[in-house]
Design a protein around this motif. Structure first.
Motif, PDB file in Angstrom:
ATOM      1  N   THR A  44       0.700  10.403   6.871  1.00 29.96           N
ATOM      2  CA  THR A  44      -0.398  10.228   6.888  1.00 29.96           C
ATOM      3  C   THR A  44      -0.444   9.510   7.953  1.00 29.96           C
ATOM      4  N   VAL A  93       1.103  -1.280   0.290  1.00 30.70           N
ATOM      5  CA  VAL A  93       0.035  -0.167  -0.319  1.00 30.70           C
ATOM      6  C   VAL A  93       0.881   1.174  -0.217  1.00 30.70           C
ATOM      7  N   LEU A 119       7.648   5.151   2.752  1.00 29.58           N
ATOM      8  CA  LEU A 119       8.215   3.705   1.922  1.00 29.58           C
ATOM      9  C   LEU A 119       9.228   4.103   0.385  1.00 29.58           C
TER      10      LEU A 119
HETATM   11  C1  LIG Z   1      13.083  13.435   5.799  1.00 33.60           C
HETATM   12  C2  LIG Z   1      12.296  13.059   7.266  1.00 33.60           C
HETATM   13  C3  LIG Z   1      11.955  12.918   8.362  1.00 33.60           C
HETATM   14  C4  LIG Z   1      11.761  11.991   9.127  1.00 33.60           C
HETATM   15  N1  LIG Z   1      11.352  11.924  10.001  1.00 33.60           N
HETATM   16  C5  LIG Z   1       9.982  11.802  10.961  1.00 33.60           C
HETATM   17  C6  LIG Z   1      10.034  11.628  12.751  1.00 33.60           C
HETATM   18  O1  LIG Z   1      10.556  12.459  12.690  1.00 33.60           O
HETATM   19  N2  LIG Z   1       8.788  10.522  12.755  1.00 33.60           N
HETATM   20  C7  LIG Z   1       8.499  10.169  11.760  1.00 33.60           C
HETATM   21  O2  LIG Z   1       6.914   9.270  13.444  1.00 33.60           O
HETATM   22  N3  LIG Z   1       8.237  10.005  11.046  1.00 33.60           N
HETATM   23  C8  LIG Z   1       8.741  10.561  10.325  1.00 33.60           C
HETATM   24  N4  LIG Z   1       8.650  10.361   9.135  1.00 33.60           N
HETATM   25  C9  LIG Z   1       7.898   9.926   8.360  1.00 33.60           C
HETATM   26  C10 LIG Z   1       6.806  10.046   8.266  1.00 33.60           C
HETATM   27  O3  LIG Z   1       6.492  10.584   9.719  1.00 33.60           O
HETATM   28  C11 LIG Z   1       5.745   9.109   7.831  1.00 33.60           C
HETATM   29  O4  LIG Z   1       5.149  10.253   7.181  1.00 33.60           O
HETATM   30  C12 LIG Z   1       5.003   8.144   7.700  1.00 33.60           C
HETATM   31  O5  LIG Z   1       6.329   7.639   9.070  1.00 33.60           O
HETATM   32  C13 LIG Z   1       4.459   7.184   7.075  1.00 33.60           C
HETATM   33  O6  LIG Z   1       3.521   7.161   6.769  1.00 33.60           O
HETATM   34  P1  LIG Z   1       3.383   7.822   4.939  1.00 33.60           P
HETATM   35  O7  LIG Z   1       2.119   8.325   4.628  1.00 33.60           O
HETATM   36  O8  LIG Z   1       4.295   8.269   4.496  1.00 33.60           O
HETATM   37  O9  LIG Z   1       3.388   6.561   4.676  1.00 33.60           O
HETATM   38  P2  LIG Z   1       4.524   5.430   3.212  1.00 33.60           P
HETATM   39  O10 LIG Z   1       5.611   6.273   3.616  1.00 33.60           O
HETATM   40  O11 LIG Z   1       3.124   5.932   1.675  1.00 33.60           O
HETATM   41  O12 LIG Z   1       3.885   3.906   3.913  1.00 33.60           O
HETATM   42  C14 LIG Z   1       4.931   4.266   4.741  1.00 33.60           C
HETATM   43  C15 LIG Z   1       4.667   2.317   5.310  1.00 33.60           C
HETATM   44  O13 LIG Z   1       2.790   1.811   5.344  1.00 33.60           O
HETATM   45  C16 LIG Z   1       1.918   1.043   5.229  1.00 33.60           C
HETATM   46  N5  LIG Z   1       0.772   1.804   4.964  1.00 33.60           N
HETATM   47  C17 LIG Z   1       1.121   3.121   4.604  1.00 33.60           C
HETATM   48  N6  LIG Z   1      -0.433   3.430   5.045  1.00 33.60           N
HETATM   49  C18 LIG Z   1      -1.635   2.120   5.181  1.00 33.60           C
HETATM   50  C19 LIG Z   1      -2.769   1.408   5.524  1.00 33.60           C
HETATM   51  N7  LIG Z   1      -3.774   2.455   5.338  1.00 33.60           N
HETATM   52  N8  LIG Z   1      -3.391   0.750   5.751  1.00 33.60           N
HETATM   53  C20 LIG Z   1      -1.977  -0.693   5.407  1.00 33.60           C
HETATM   54  N9  LIG Z   1      -0.890  -0.463   5.650  1.00 33.60           N
HETATM   55  C21 LIG Z   1      -0.261   0.960   4.898  1.00 33.60           C
HETATM   56  C22 LIG Z   1       2.690   1.078   3.384  1.00 33.60           C
HETATM   57  O14 LIG Z   1       2.421   0.037   2.532  1.00 33.60           O
HETATM   58  C23 LIG Z   1       3.915   1.080   3.547  1.00 33.60           C
HETATM   59  O15 LIG Z   1       4.937  -0.136   4.165  1.00 33.60           O
HETATM   60  C24 LIG Z   1      10.068  11.033   8.629  1.00 33.60           C
HETATM   61  C25 LIG Z   1      10.412  11.194   6.594  1.00 33.60           C
HETATM   62  C26 LIG Z   1      11.012  12.127   6.266  1.00 33.60           C
HETATM   63  C27 LIG Z   1      11.232  11.869   4.627  1.00 33.60           C
END
Ligand SMILES: Cc1cc2nc3c(=O)[nH]c(=O)nc-3n(C[C@H](O)[C@H](O)[C@H](O)COP(=O)(O)OP(=O)(O)OC[C@H]3O[C@@H](n4cnc5c(N)ncnc54)[C@H](O)[C@@H]3O)c2cc1C
Length: 302
Positions: free
Chosen positions: A111, A30, A37
């Motif tokens: 998210t 996903v 990801l």
């Molecule tokens: C430079 C940088 C700094 C960051 N700093 C932090 C921080 O300080 N603290 C922190 O917590 N995070 C941090 N993050 C991560 C950020 O919060 C991400 O948004 C979060 O970890 C993942 O959310 P996403 O929606 O981007 O998920 P994605 O990257 O799209 O997915 C992450 C994983 O979850 C799965 N997934 C996503 N949604 C679902 C769903 N609804 N059902 C089942 N599986 C799902 C995907 O398949 C994948 O395996 C950072 C990211 C970056 C690039």
């Protein structure tokens, strides 16, 4: 850095998305905000054959009040939640933690569900979910819907109770006791970095003593740690430095964090104790202010 080749689908209904996962199993992933990801793909640490983008699936990004608590869609953006007055009122601990995640650009894409499903051991939202006794609503094509409590959801390093054919659709946060003071604190090497250690604390006072305490930590184990023994030890205690120091010591003694490039296990344990003490003091101070405000509003204090 370029990701390995993958097929991309953007289904327009939850049923369609679930069918794709059912059909492709472990080969599909996903895609939510892509903030975890996509870096994994670029580093070739993940090699899914198919990405199932949830962006066009309707009904997954709600921010709603339900039964006195909150029903939050898994696709709700971190920045949306951070700015939500409803979240501030009904889940102030979540509001307090969100600004610590990366930077605004990351939170604008990232998210709620992505953070929980990714389960980074240093992430803020999983610790808050543990402290708030959140429930995850998880759906698959074959088995329908099930609800998983936060304490059963995180199963280890980047691991959760989610099966490859399941989608996390909603996060339910139970009603938050009124008058509870909250605090989220963390130590990171730079602003916006993942926490080396983070602490979520909430305290409610009655007649000047602690009637309820919640404590959860991030960055100190493979999954978020809810410090239930320390919470219990605070019940009925005065909200003073000695009580907070006792709780901090109890938490630190039980932790077995890893050493890594960013800090040793001993350092993390020390920081965890200090943050627990400070977060409890801040949360108690806010709880006392809530009580004072309540007394003033009721006219108990002329
Ligand atoms: C430079 C940088 C700094 C960051 N700093 C932090 C921080 O300080 N603290 C922190 O917590 N995070 C941090 N993050 C991560 C950020 O919060 C991400 O948004 C979060 O970890 C993942 O959310 P996403 O929606 O981007 O998920 P994605 O990257 O799209 O997915 C992450 C994983 O979850 C799965 N997934 C996503 N949604 C679902 C769903 N609804 N059902 C089942 N599986 C799902 C995907 O398949 C994948 O395996 C950072 C990211 C970056 C690039």
């Amino acid at each position: 850095m370029k990701p390995p080749p993958f097929a991309y689908r953007a289904p327009e209904s939850l049923g369609e998305a679930l069918s794709m996962l059912a059909e492709h199993g472990d080969d599909a992933k996903v895609l939510a905000g892509g903030q975890s990801l996509v870096p994994l793909l670029n580093l070739r640490l993940a090699r899914p054959a198919l990405l199932v983008d949830l962006a066009r699936v309707p009904g997954l990004a709600g921010v709603d009040q339900r039964a006195g608590g909150l029903a939050l869609g898994a696709m709700a953006r971190e920045r949306t939640l951070e700015r939500s007055e409803l979240v501030r009122r009904l889940a102030p601990l979540l509001s307090a933690a969100l600004p610590f995640i990366g930077h605004p650009a990351i939170r604008s894409r990232g998210t709620l569900g992505g953070s929980l499903a990714h389960a980074d051991p240093a992430a803020e939202i999983p610790a808050v979910a543990a402290a708030l006794d959140a429930e995850m609503v998880v759906v698959s094509a074959g088995r329908g819907e099930r609800t998983v409590a936060a304490k059963d959801f995180f199963s280890g390093y980047l691991s959760t109770a989610l099966e490859p054919d399941e989608i996390l659709t909603e996060v339910r946060i139970p009603p938050f006791p009124s008058g509870m003071g909250v605090s989220f604190m963390e130590v990171a090497r730079r602003h916006g970095d993942f926490a080396m250690v983070g602490v979520a604390a909430a305290v409610r006072l009655e007649a000047g003593y602690i009637a309820e305490a919640r404590l959860a930590l991030t960055g100190v184990a493979d999954a978020p740690v809810r410090a239930v023994d320390a919470e219990r030890s605070l019940l009925g205690a005065a909200p003073d430095a000695a009580s907070f120091a006792g709780a901090a010591q109890a938490v630190a003694q039980r932790l077995a964090p890893r050493s890594d490039l960013h800090g040793s296990a001993e350092y993390r344990r020390e920081v965890a104790g200090t943050l627990v003490r400070r977060a409890l003091a801040a949360a108690s101070g806010r709880a006392a202010a809530h009580n004072l405000q309540g007394d003033l509003e009721e006219g108990a204090i002329p």
